[in-house]
Design a protein around this motif. Structure first.
Motif, PDB file in Angstrom:
ATOM      1  N   LEU A 133      33.244  46.382  32.569  1.00 45.54           N
ATOM      2  CA  LEU A 133      33.209  47.602  33.380  1.00 45.54           C
ATOM      3  C   LEU A 133      31.882  48.344  33.181  1.00 45.54           C
ATOM      4  N   ALA A 134      31.403  48.367  31.939  1.00 45.99           N
ATOM      5  CA  ALA A 134      30.164  49.099  31.629  1.00 45.99           C
ATOM      6  C   ALA A 134      28.967  48.549  32.403  1.00 45.99           C
ATOM      7  N   GLN A 135      28.979  47.239  32.680  1.00 44.19           N
ATOM      8  CA  GLN A 135      27.852  46.646  33.415  1.00 44.19           C
ATOM      9  C   GLN A 135      27.674  47.321  34.774  1.00 44.19           C
ATOM     10  N   ILE A 136      28.773  47.528  35.475  1.00 43.37           N
ATOM     11  CA  ILE A 136      28.706  48.170  36.787  1.00 43.37           C
ATOM     12  C   ILE A 136      28.426  49.664  36.643  1.00 43.37           C
ATOM     13  N   MET A 137      29.124  50.286  35.698  1.00 40.30           N
ATOM     14  CA  MET A 137      29.024  51.731  35.528  1.00 40.30           C
ATOM     15  C   MET A 137      27.580  52.148  35.236  1.00 40.30           C
ATOM     16  N   LEU A 138      26.898  51.389  34.388  1.00 39.57           N
ATOM     17  CA  LEU A 138      25.514  51.732  34.042  1.00 39.57           C
ATOM     18  C   LEU A 138      24.592  51.598  35.241  1.00 39.57           C
ATOM     19  N   GLN A 139      24.809  50.532  36.022  1.00 38.82           N
ATOM     20  CA  GLN A 139      23.991  50.350  37.231  1.00 38.82           C
ATOM     21  C   GLN A 139      24.158  51.515  38.182  1.00 38.82           C
ATOM     22  N   ILE A 140      25.402  51.909  38.410  1.00 37.91           N
ATOM     23  CA  ILE A 140      25.664  53.029  39.327  1.00 37.91           C
ATOM     24  C   ILE A 140      24.996  54.292  38.781  1.00 37.91           C
ATOM     25  N   ASN A 174      22.385  54.398  37.117  1.00 37.99           N
ATOM     26  CA  ASN A 174      20.934  54.267  37.315  1.00 37.99           C
ATOM     27  C   ASN A 174      20.539  54.360  38.782  1.00 37.99           C
ATOM     28  N   GLY A 175      21.517  54.665  39.640  1.00 40.93           N
ATOM     29  CA  GLY A 175      21.177  54.918  41.027  1.00 40.93           C
ATOM     30  C   GLY A 175      21.503  53.807  42.006  1.00 40.93           C
ATOM     31  N   VAL A 176      22.062  52.692  41.516  1.00 38.50           N
ATOM     32  CA  VAL A 176      22.449  51.603  42.416  1.00 38.50           C
ATOM     33  C   VAL A 176      23.711  52.021  43.176  1.00 38.50           C
ATOM     34  N   GLU A 177      23.761  51.741  44.475  1.00 41.90           N
ATOM     35  CA  GLU A 177      24.949  52.040  45.285  1.00 41.90           C
ATOM     36  C   GLU A 177      26.159  51.305  44.696  1.00 41.90           C
ATOM     37  N   PRO A 178      27.331  51.973  44.622  1.00 41.95           N
ATOM     38  CA  PRO A 178      28.525  51.315  44.072  1.00 41.95           C
ATOM     39  C   PRO A 178      28.849  49.974  44.754  1.00 41.95           C
ATOM     40  N   THR A 179      28.698  49.918  46.078  1.00 40.97           N
ATOM     41  CA  THR A 179      28.989  48.664  46.792  1.00 40.97           C
ATOM     42  C   THR A 179      28.037  47.558  46.347  1.00 40.97           C
ATOM     43  N   THR A 180      26.775  47.901  46.227  1.00 38.45           N
ATOM     44  CA  THR A 180      25.765  46.928  45.812  1.00 38.45           C
ATOM     45  C   THR A 180      26.031  46.452  44.384  1.00 38.45           C
ATOM     46  N   ALA A 181      26.350  47.394  43.508  1.00 41.77           N
ATOM     47  CA  ALA A 181      26.626  47.045  42.112  1.00 41.77           C
ATOM     48  C   ALA A 181      27.864  46.147  42.021  1.00 41.77           C
ATOM     49  N   LYS A 194      29.059  44.102  44.382  1.00 41.23           N
ATOM     50  CA  LYS A 194      28.729  42.772  44.917  1.00 41.23           C
ATOM     51  C   LYS A 194      27.949  41.946  43.891  1.00 41.23           C
ATOM     52  N   ALA A 195      27.013  42.603  43.219  1.00 40.92           N
ATOM     53  CA  ALA A 195      26.216  41.908  42.206  1.00 40.92           C
ATOM     54  C   ALA A 195      27.118  41.433  41.063  1.00 40.92           C
ATOM     55  N   TYR A 196      28.115  42.267  40.720  1.00 41.06           N
ATOM     56  CA  TYR A 196      29.039  41.882  39.650  1.00 41.06           C
ATOM     57  C   TYR A 196      29.810  40.617  40.024  1.00 41.06           C
ATOM     58  N   LEU A 197      30.316  40.578  41.261  1.00 41.21           N
ATOM     59  CA  LEU A 197      31.092  39.414  41.714  1.00 41.21           C
ATOM     60  C   LEU A 197      30.250  38.144  41.657  1.00 41.21           C
ATOM     61  N   LYS A 198      28.996  38.301  42.047  1.00 46.18           N
ATOM     62  CA  LYS A 198      28.085  37.154  42.078  1.00 46.18           C
ATOM     63  C   LYS A 198      27.841  36.623  40.663  1.00 46.18           C
ATOM     64  N   LYS A 199      27.792  37.549  39.716  1.00 43.35           N
ATOM     65  CA  LYS A 199      27.481  37.184  38.339  1.00 43.35           C
ATOM     66  C   LYS A 199      28.694  36.647  37.575  1.00 43.35           C
ATOM     67  N   HIS A 200      29.896  36.889  38.093  1.00 45.27           N
ATOM     68  CA  HIS A 200      31.111  36.501  37.365  1.00 45.27           C
ATOM     69  C   HIS A 200      32.065  35.694  38.242  1.00 45.27           C
ATOM     70  N   ALA A 255      37.329  50.540  41.596  1.00 41.24           N
ATOM     71  CA  ALA A 255      37.734  50.560  43.008  1.00 41.24           C
ATOM     72  C   ALA A 255      36.766  49.724  43.847  1.00 41.24           C
ATOM     73  N   ASN A 256      35.490  49.845  43.560  1.00 42.98           N
ATOM     74  CA  ASN A 256      34.509  49.107  44.364  1.00 42.98           C
ATOM     75  C   ASN A 256      34.519  47.619  44.079  1.00 42.98           C
ATOM     76  N   VAL A 257      34.705  47.238  42.844  1.00 51.32           N
ATOM     77  CA  VAL A 257      34.722  45.810  42.543  1.00 51.32           C
ATOM     78  C   VAL A 257      35.974  45.158  43.145  1.00 51.32           C
ATOM     79  N   VAL A 258      37.098  45.860  43.084  1.00 49.07           N
ATOM     80  CA  VAL A 258      38.328  45.348  43.679  1.00 49.07           C
ATOM     81  C   VAL A 258      38.177  45.235  45.198  1.00 49.07           C
ATOM     82  N   ALA A 259      37.613  46.265  45.816  1.00 52.23           N
ATOM     83  CA  ALA A 259      37.447  46.246  47.274  1.00 52.23           C
ATOM     84  C   ALA A 259      36.608  45.049  47.696  1.00 52.23           C
ATOM     85  N   GLN A 260      35.527  44.794  46.981  1.00 56.04           N
ATOM     86  CA  GLN A 260      34.658  43.666  47.345  1.00 56.04           C
ATOM     87  C   GLN A 260      35.368  42.330  47.121  1.00 56.04           C
TER      88      GLN A 260
END
Ligand code: PBE
Length: 270
Positions: A126-133, A135-142, A144-150, A183-188
């Motif tokens: 969870l922290a991987q996404i939370m830190l990106q967001i 740092n200014g990354v859009e939640p949707t983008t973060a 999507k990147a998580y799904l790609k990485k896992h 919520a965003n990772v589940v939605a994606q």
């Protein structure tokens, strides 16, 4: 002045967040149970953003501050903080983030329900996404990147989940950082299976109400058994506690580690 009592230095004020947060209700209880309310201590309501900004300033100036804290959250990554000991266990012992659903979802949307039964992750993930967001990354983008990485984890989440064929899914969440991430990772993830997902941000009380009334299908924002115990009690029997989606959560009062004289909530009194 570290020799001076803490209370007067910070106006006997604990810097809090949004009023609906469970940690706020429990802090009000803590102020009573530890005899602090009777001692002028008060809890200031604000927002996570305002609280972390006040925290940032205090830490830069090495000033004392007491906040309502919790993990998982990037505040514990970014700053050296410690939870104050809570001998009266007001904030509970073992806390998890639960997936809750409206009653009847299992029969009406078994595919979605299967996903809810599968979905879980760890505070580190969870922290991987939370830190990106943060740092200014859009939640949707973060997300999507998580799904790609896992990919393996996503496969496990989607195991036995049938194609959505455009079935609509309404997910309620509270805009706390950890819940924006889930919520965003589940939605994606659901979108990749053909579900049509709507994300609805709301306060904690409306979130529980939305699940209890069936206005939303599910939420990943329930902190139990302690943080949201008041909500769980008032909506008892009107929601489906599907599973723990993250273990190892914690809430409480927190201070910067340079406040070496304060280790327990009881120390605030002296
Ligand atoms: N929190 C973050 C919430 C749950 C998630 C600890 C601020 C609360 O206190 O209700």
């Amino acid at each position: 002045d570290p020799q001076k009592a803490l209370g007067p230095q910070i106006n006997y004020t604990i810097t809090g967040i949004d009023a609906g947060a469970g940690v706020m209700g429990n802090t009000a209880t803590a102020l009573e149970k530890y005899g602090l309310a009777q001692n002028n201590w008060q809890l200031q309501t604000s927002s996570t953003a305002a609280m972390t900004s006040v925290l940032d300033k205090a830490i830069k100036a090495k000033q004392p501050i007491v906040i309502t804290g919790w993990v998982p959250h990037w505040m514990f990554t970014k700053y050296d903080l410690k939870f104050l000991k809570d001998p009266k266990k007001v904030y509970g012992a073992k806390e998890g983030i639960h997936t809750i659903a409206r009653t009847g979802l299992k029969q009406e949307k078994p595919g979605l329900y299967q996903f809810l039964q599968n979905f879980n992750w760890t505070p580190d993930q969870l922290a991987q996404i939370m830190l990106q967001i943060n740092n200014g990354v859009e939640p949707t983008t973060a997300a999507k990147a998580y799904l790609k990485k896992h990919p393996e984890q996503v496969k496990a989440w989607l195991k036995n989940v049938p194609a959505g064929n455009n079935q609509t899914v309404t997910l309620a969440y509270v805009a706390w950082d950890s819940e924006i991430a889930s919520a965003n990772v589940v939605a994606q993830a659901l979108k990749t299976k053909g579900y049509r997902v709507t994300l609805r941000p709301m306060d904690a009380q409306p979130m529980w109400t939305a699940i209890a009334t069936g206005a939303a299908d599910a939420s990943f924002s329930a902190w139990l058994p302690t943080t949201h115990q008041a909500y769980a009690r008032s909506f008892q029997g009107r929601y489906d506690d599907v599973r723990v989606n993250l273990e190892g959560a914690q809430t409480g009062l927190a201070v910067p580690t340079y406040m070496t004289k304060v280790d327990s909530i009881e120390d605030l009194k002296t």
